[in-house]
Every structure is written in structure tokens, then in C-alpha cells.
Scaffold this motif. Structure first.
Motif, mmCIF file in Angstrom:
data_model
loop_
_atom_site.group_PDB
_atom_site.id
_atom_site.type_symbol
_atom_site.label_atom_id
_atom_site.label_comp_id
_atom_site.label_asym_id
_atom_site.label_seq_id
_atom_site.Cartn_x
_atom_site.Cartn_y
_atom_site.Cartn_z
ATOM 1 N N ASP A 1 -73.723 -79.039 -50.655
ATOM 2 C CA ASP A 1 -73.069 -77.798 -50.109
ATOM 3 C C ASP A 1 -73.340 -76.544 -50.799
ATOM 4 O O ASP A 1 -73.099 -76.531 -51.993
ATOM 5 C CB ASP A 1 -71.814 -78.254 -49.669
ATOM 6 N N SER A 2 -73.769 -75.320 -50.090
ATOM 7 C CA SER A 2 -74.042 -74.294 -50.669
ATOM 8 C C SER A 2 -72.649 -73.659 -51.559
ATOM 9 O O SER A 2 -72.750 -72.863 -52.534
ATOM 10 C CB SER A 2 -74.503 -73.176 -49.937
ATOM 11 N N ARG B 1 -68.316 -97.957 -48.680
ATOM 12 C CA ARG B 1 -68.531 -96.726 -48.581
ATOM 13 C C ARG B 1 -68.533 -95.962 -49.669
ATOM 14 O O ARG B 1 -67.600 -96.162 -50.594
ATOM 15 C CB ARG B 1 -67.226 -96.057 -47.566
ATOM 16 N N PHE B 2 -69.404 -94.922 -50.033
ATOM 17 C CA PHE B 2 -69.345 -94.332 -51.323
ATOM 18 C C PHE B 2 -70.069 -92.908 -51.540
ATOM 19 O O PHE B 2 -70.673 -92.554 -50.205
ATOM 20 C CB PHE B 2 -70.170 -95.440 -52.199
ATOM 21 N N ILE B 3 -69.972 -92.041 -52.353
ATOM 22 C CA ILE B 3 -70.753 -91.115 -52.631
ATOM 23 C C ILE B 3 -72.121 -91.491 -53.330
ATOM 24 O O ILE B 3 -72.080 -91.937 -54.381
ATOM 25 C CB ILE B 3 -69.984 -89.980 -53.485
ATOM 26 N N ARG B 4 -73.113 -91.384 -52.797
ATOM 27 C CA ARG B 4 -74.290 -91.660 -53.494
ATOM 28 C C ARG B 4 -74.638 -90.687 -54.561
ATOM 29 O O ARG B 4 -74.228 -89.680 -54.571
ATOM 30 C CB ARG B 4 -75.615 -91.620 -52.389
ATOM 31 N N ASP C 1 -67.374 -80.692 -48.781
ATOM 32 C CA ASP C 1 -68.351 -80.495 -49.736
ATOM 33 C C ASP C 1 -69.275 -81.806 -50.187
ATOM 34 O O ASP C 1 -70.408 -81.615 -50.541
ATOM 35 C CB ASP C 1 -67.618 -80.402 -51.157
ATOM 36 N N PHE C 2 -68.604 -83.052 -49.928
ATOM 37 C CA PHE C 2 -69.341 -84.093 -50.404
ATOM 38 C C PHE C 2 -69.916 -84.827 -49.131
ATOM 39 O O PHE C 2 -70.342 -85.875 -49.372
ATOM 40 C CB PHE C 2 -68.309 -85.129 -50.719
#
Length: 249
Positions: A211-212, A175-178, A68-69
Motif C-alpha cells: 500500500d502506498s 491464513r498468513f501474510i505472504r 496496509d497488509f
């Protein structure tokens, strides 16, 4: 779901929950609510302990959640800085600019002299406690990270490693979720959301980049936020806003 799907779906759900009694929302208002919902969903689903996570599965608990991420994952190296105006917490600390588009950190590495050191984020009370011990440095294989001075555009972090690395400067890797781009469902009449407008060029977006599988969750939460904003009675509205805040961790 494209931008038309978000806009039309929002109108249908919002009219259903308000029995067509609430005033219609314009494109900018819908885009703001959808974007707020998007940010909440990302935060809540990342952590299994979040009050808004009803599945009990966070980023590290499920391959599906990681998928999803996946569109938001990024890795960047912080830029070393020698700003003399910044007072370091540790005399041997190294200063770096924190990557500006970090939304949620996954992990951090300090790569120095062919060694990958695990970066341990420290609160200031933890740092004070550790500095009261006889050996005032990280254990082997680790480096400390302390939030330093900075401003909204340039956040500074301080890295403290073992004494053998004092004379060399390593790479601080995050390392990351932007932060996801906003969800924009139509022309904003000269306005913008987080610097983005409607379209397909640079700093433009149509719809949602996530993601849909997450689109229905975002749409549902946006309508909940719209209903909270529309609530008329003072006490009910106050309680609703408290609950909304609890979901925005």
C-alpha cells in the motif's frame, strides 16, 4: 510511488544525510536496501511489541494496519504427506507440507470431520510438558501444531488432534501474510533479488506492491540502512549494526 519515485527519492535522501560525501549506489544496491527495508517494515508493523514499531499498533490493533497488509494476505491448505523417512513426535500425528510462501502466520485451522479446530503452535518444551500429563492430547476444539523435519523447500508440520479424529485426515489451513515481492527500481544487469528481476512479467516487478501509505516508511528505512553501511568508524559502525539488527525482528 513508482520505481522512479523510489530511486530518485532514495538518491535525494541519501545525499542529504551523507552531505554528498558517500559514493553513489547502483540500481542493484538500492533495490537490495529497499527490499530489506520493506521486509523490516512488514515485520515491525505486524507486531505491536516489535522494537521497530513506534506506534504501538499491530495487525490486530488497527483497521488501518489491516488495510496496509491486505495486499499480502493469503490462505492456503497444507498438502498431506506420508513420508516414511520422517519420525513423528506423536504416534497419531498427521504430517503436512507447510505453504512455502508464508512470511507471518495470522492463524491456523484444522478442519476435520466437519469440525474447525483451533490450531495451537507448540514449542518442543511445551510439547514435552503436555506429554507428561495424564491426557496427552489437545482439549476439545483444539489441535496441536509441531514443527517437523524438512528442508528449505519443504517444511513439514505435524498436527495432533483429539483421539476421535485419528482415523480421518483433515485439512490444515493457514491464513498468513505472504512474503512481499522485492522492490526493484531498474535493470539489475543479469542479477535478481529473491528470484525477481525488473519488468512486468512473471517473476518481474517494478517498484513496490505494498500500500502506498507505507512507501515513505520503506524509503526512510532504506536510507537509514544505507547510512549504516556507509559509516566509516569501527565503533560507531558496530553500534549502528547492532541497532539495525534490533530493528529486523
Amino acid at each position: 510511488m513508482d520505481y522512479n519515485g523510489f530511486s530518485e527519492g532514495f538518491d535525494i535522501l541519501f545525499n542529504n544525510v551523507t552531505s554528498n560525501q558517500a559514493p553513489g549506489l547502483n540500481t542493484h544496491e538500492k533495490s537490495l536496501l529497499l527490499t530489506k527495508a520493506e521486509y523490516e517494515i512488514v515485520r515491525n508493523l505486524f507486531s505491536a511489541q516489535s522494537k521497530g514499531n513506534n506506534t504501538g499498533l499491530g495487525f490486530d490493533d488497527s483497521a488501518i494496519r489491516q488495510a496496509d497488509f491486505s495486499s499480502l494476505m493469503s490462505t492456503k491448505t497444507g498438502t498431506p504427506t506420508v513420508d516414511s523417512s520422517i519420525v513423528k513426535s506423536h504416534k497419531n500425528g498427521k504430517l503436512y507440507l507447510f505453504p512455502e510462501d508464508v512470511f507471518i502466520v495470522i492463524n491456523e485451522i484444522y478442519r476435520v470431520a466437519a469440525n474447525d479446530l483451533q490450531v495451537i503452535p507448540l514449542r518442543y518444551d511445551e510439547y514435552t510438558r503436555l506429554m507428561s500429563k495424564p491426557f496427552k492430547r489437545p482439549v476439545r476444539g483444539q489441535a496441536w501444531r509441531i514443527i517437523g523435519s524438512g528442508n528449505k523447500d519443504n517444511k513439514i508440520v505435524e498436527i495432533v488432534a483429539a483421539p476421535e479424529f485419528d482415523t480421518v485426515t483433515g485439512d490444515y489451513i493457514v491464513r498468513f501474510i505472504r512474503k512481499p515481492k522485492p522492490i526493484i527500481v531498474g535493470d539489475l544487469d543479469g542479477l535478481n533479488i529473491d528470484g525477481y528481476t525488473f519488468g512486468t512479467g512473471d517473476h518481474q516487478i517494478e517498484g513496490c506492491e505494498l500500500d502506498s501509505a507505507l512507501h515513505d516508511l520503506i524509503l526512510q528505512r532504506a536510507v537509514e540502512l544505507a547510512k549504516i553501511a556507509w559509516t566509516q568508524t569501527g565503533q560507531d559502525n558496530a553500534q549502528a549494526m547492532i541497532q539495525a539488527g534490533q530493528r529486523s525482528e
